[in-house]
Write a protein that holds these residues in place. Sequence first.
Motif, PDB file in Angstrom:
ATOM      1  N   MET A 154       0.844  -1.179   0.000  1.00  0.00           N
ATOM      2  CA  MET A 154       0.000   0.000   0.000  1.00  0.00           C
ATOM      3  C   MET A 154       0.889   1.242   0.000  1.00  0.00           C
ATOM      4  N   ALA A 155       0.481   2.224  -0.750  1.00  0.00           N
ATOM      5  CA  ALA A 155       1.205   3.490  -0.831  1.00  0.00           C
ATOM      6  C   ALA A 155       0.409   4.569  -0.119  1.00  0.00           C
ATOM      7  N   LYS A 156       1.093   5.645   0.231  1.00  0.00           N
ATOM      8  CA  LYS A 156       0.428   6.781   0.858  1.00  0.00           C
ATOM      9  C   LYS A 156       0.343   7.922  -0.137  1.00  0.00           C
ATOM     10  N   TYR A 157      -0.774   8.637  -0.088  1.00  0.00           N
ATOM     11  CA  TYR A 157      -1.033   9.765  -0.983  1.00  0.00           C
ATOM     12  C   TYR A 157      -1.555  10.933  -0.171  1.00  0.00           C
ATOM     13  N   MET A 158      -1.094  12.128  -0.524  1.00  0.00           N
ATOM     14  CA  MET A 158      -1.587  13.350   0.094  1.00  0.00           C
ATOM     15  C   MET A 158      -2.519  14.030  -0.894  1.00  0.00           C
ATOM     16  N   ILE A 159      -3.729  14.293  -0.442  1.00  0.00           N
ATOM     17  CA  ILE A 159      -4.682  15.085  -1.215  1.00  0.00           C
ATOM     18  C   ILE A 159      -4.629  16.494  -0.638  1.00  0.00           C
ATOM     19  N   LEU A 160      -4.250  17.454  -1.468  1.00  0.00           N
ATOM     20  CA  LEU A 160      -4.166  18.855  -1.049  1.00  0.00           C
ATOM     21  C   LEU A 160      -5.362  19.592  -1.634  1.00  0.00           C
ATOM     22  N   ILE A 161      -6.061  20.322  -0.800  1.00  0.00           N
ATOM     23  CA  ILE A 161      -7.289  21.010  -1.204  1.00  0.00           C
ATOM     24  C   ILE A 161      -7.019  22.515  -1.236  1.00  0.00           C
ATOM     25  N   TYR A 162      -7.226  23.111  -2.403  1.00  0.00           N
ATOM     26  CA  TYR A 162      -6.980  24.543  -2.594  1.00  0.00           C
ATOM     27  C   TYR A 162      -8.290  25.267  -2.863  1.00  0.00           C
ATOM     28  N   GLY A 163      -8.335  26.528  -2.471  1.00  0.00           N
ATOM     29  CA  GLY A 163      -9.514  27.332  -2.766  1.00  0.00           C
ATOM     30  C   GLY A 163      -9.269  28.790  -2.475  1.00  0.00           C
ATOM     31  N   ASP A 164     -10.188  29.618  -2.897  1.00  0.00           N
ATOM     32  CA  ASP A 164     -10.135  31.057  -2.696  1.00  0.00           C
ATOM     33  C   ASP A 164     -10.766  31.381  -1.342  1.00  0.00           C
ATOM     34  N   ALA A 165      -9.968  31.881  -0.396  1.00  0.00           N
ATOM     35  CA  ALA A 165     -10.444  32.157   0.957  1.00  0.00           C
ATOM     36  C   ALA A 165     -11.630  33.121   0.966  1.00  0.00           C
ATOM     37  N   GLN A 166     -11.639  34.094   0.073  1.00  0.00           N
ATOM     38  CA  GLN A 166     -12.761  35.033   0.022  1.00  0.00           C
ATOM     39  C   GLN A 166     -14.055  34.319  -0.366  1.00  0.00           C
ATOM     40  N   GLN A 167     -13.949  33.361  -1.260  1.00  0.00           N
ATOM     41  CA  GLN A 167     -15.128  32.586  -1.660  1.00  0.00           C
ATOM     42  C   GLN A 167     -15.616  31.718  -0.501  1.00  0.00           C
ATOM     43  N   TRP A 168     -14.687  31.096   0.223  1.00  0.00           N
ATOM     44  CA  TRP A 168     -15.093  30.265   1.366  1.00  0.00           C
ATOM     45  C   TRP A 168     -15.748  31.128   2.434  1.00  0.00           C
ATOM     46  N   ASP A 169     -15.167  32.306   2.696  1.00  0.00           N
ATOM     47  CA  ASP A 169     -15.714  33.195   3.720  1.00  0.00           C
ATOM     48  C   ASP A 169     -17.113  33.688   3.363  1.00  0.00           C
ATOM     49  N   ALA A 170     -17.428  33.739   2.072  1.00  0.00           N
ATOM     50  CA  ALA A 170     -18.724  34.243   1.622  1.00  0.00           C
ATOM     51  C   ALA A 170     -19.820  33.173   1.633  1.00  0.00           C
TER      52      ALA A 170
END
Length: 118
Positions: free
Chosen positions: A1-17
């Motif tokens: 089994m291998a390990k994988y990192m899922i990185l989640i990106y987004g626009d902070a202004q959009q999340w705050d809204a």
Amino acid sequence: MAKYMILIYGDAQQWDAMTAEQWKAHDAGHAAFWAEAGSRVLDGRQLENAPTATSLRADAVGQIHTTDGPFLETKEGLGGYYLLEAADLDEVLALARLLPELNYTHSGIEIRPVVDRG
């Protein structure tokens, strides 16, 4: 089994809204991801918005400098991650497609294998 990192990106202004109702739907999407991934999720967390970050960089003579916020100017900041253990990338891709960030045009997901030197 291998390990994988899922990185989640987004626009902070959009999340705050986002409204409370939108956050509720968003959280339900992550709950569905966790339910499907099960024990393959080794860790996962939401991060504070990028402006709260502190960056360290060395200059040409090796002196370390600390700055507020992310070093690079970018609209999409790192907002969270999952660390998974899976048989292969195809398994991780199938799970990652469940993440609610793929429902927004201001966010995206990056997947990277974790290096195992041991």
